[in-house]
Design a protein around this motif. Sequence first.
Motif, PDB file in Angstrom:
ATOM      1  N   GLU A  39       0.827  -1.211   0.000  1.00 40.61           N
ATOM      2  CA  GLU A  39       0.000   0.000   0.000  1.00 40.61           C
ATOM      3  C   GLU A  39       0.864   1.266   0.000  1.00 40.61           C
ATOM      4  O   GLU A  39       0.635   2.189  -0.784  1.00 40.61           O
ATOM      5  N   LYS A  40       1.855   1.299   0.856  1.00 40.24           N
ATOM      6  CA  LYS A  40       2.740   2.464   0.971  1.00 40.24           C
ATOM      7  C   LYS A  40       3.432   2.766  -0.354  1.00 40.24           C
ATOM      8  O   LYS A  40       3.439   3.911  -0.825  1.00 40.24           O
ATOM      9  N   TYR A  41       4.009   1.743  -0.975  1.00 40.14           N
ATOM     10  CA  TYR A  41       4.763   1.972  -2.198  1.00 40.14           C
ATOM     11  C   TYR A  41       3.863   2.192  -3.404  1.00 40.14           C
ATOM     12  O   TYR A  41       4.255   2.896  -4.346  1.00 40.14           O
ATOM     13  N   GLN A  42       2.664   1.651  -3.425  1.00 37.29           N
ATOM     14  CA  GLN A  42       1.717   1.966  -4.496  1.00 37.29           C
ATOM     15  C   GLN A  42       1.331   3.438  -4.425  1.00 37.29           C
ATOM     16  O   GLN A  42       1.215   4.106  -5.456  1.00 37.29           O
ATOM     17  N   GLN A  43       1.139   3.955  -3.215  1.00 34.84           N
ATOM     18  CA  GLN A  43       0.813   5.375  -3.045  1.00 34.84           C
ATOM     19  C   GLN A  43       1.968   6.259  -3.500  1.00 34.84           C
ATOM     20  O   GLN A  43       1.756   7.267  -4.177  1.00 34.84           O
ATOM     21  N   LEU A  44       3.194   5.883  -3.152  1.00 30.62           N
ATOM     22  CA  LEU A  44       4.360   6.649  -3.602  1.00 30.62           C
ATOM     23  C   LEU A  44       4.435   6.666  -5.128  1.00 30.62           C
ATOM     24  O   LEU A  44       4.688   7.714  -5.737  1.00 30.62           O
ATOM     25  N   SER A  46       2.016   6.174  -7.372  1.00 29.75           N
ATOM     26  CA  SER A  46       0.935   6.937  -7.999  1.00 29.75           C
ATOM     27  C   SER A  46       1.091   8.439  -7.778  1.00 29.75           C
ATOM     28  O   SER A  46       0.608   9.236  -8.567  1.00 29.75           O
ATOM     29  N   ALA A  47       1.799   8.843  -6.721  1.00 33.68           N
ATOM     30  CA  ALA A  47       2.064  10.258  -6.467  1.00 33.68           C
ATOM     31  C   ALA A  47       3.255  10.766  -7.280  1.00 33.68           C
ATOM     32  O   ALA A  47       3.574  11.954  -7.243  1.00 33.68           O
ATOM     33  N   GLU A  67       6.885  -1.965  -6.868  1.00 36.29           N
ATOM     34  CA  GLU A  67       5.829  -0.963  -6.987  1.00 36.29           C
ATOM     35  C   GLU A  67       6.269   0.370  -7.578  1.00 36.29           C
ATOM     36  O   GLU A  67       5.478   1.044  -8.228  1.00 36.29           O
TER      37      GLU A  67
END
Length: 142
Positions: A39-44, A46-47, A67
Amino acid sequence: MKLITRWLLAVSLLLGLSEANATVRITHDRGGQIGPYVEKYQQLASAGESVMIDGLCASACTIVLSEVPPDRICVTSRATLGFHAAWNFGPGGRTFTDREATLMLYSGYPDPVRRWIASRGGLKRKLIFLRGNPLHAMYRSC
């Protein structure tokens, strides 16, 4: 007054640009449960953020390689990646190697990383470390 307004606008734009292109620095991450790391690295990713590996990134931390696009990852001379098979808790609290989770981890890594892991016998209970020249051949230096 207009000069001050323009200056403030320019400064705020520059600050906004630097925040949008932030670099996350990993210095000593021993890992943990897989889910929060995905989750953390998917958010990074996508940002649009970049990642600097500047120390230990072991276990679930290495999900960053799966990711975040490789062109947004850089490594320093201190970077060390630690890989091992995924494990879970079974009956009575005993740990066991989770083959399904291990396959998920392994299949997500980029090809050069998978080849390096395979050349060392695959993911096992014991940590294997990727650092130095082999790591710098796969990722750009910071």
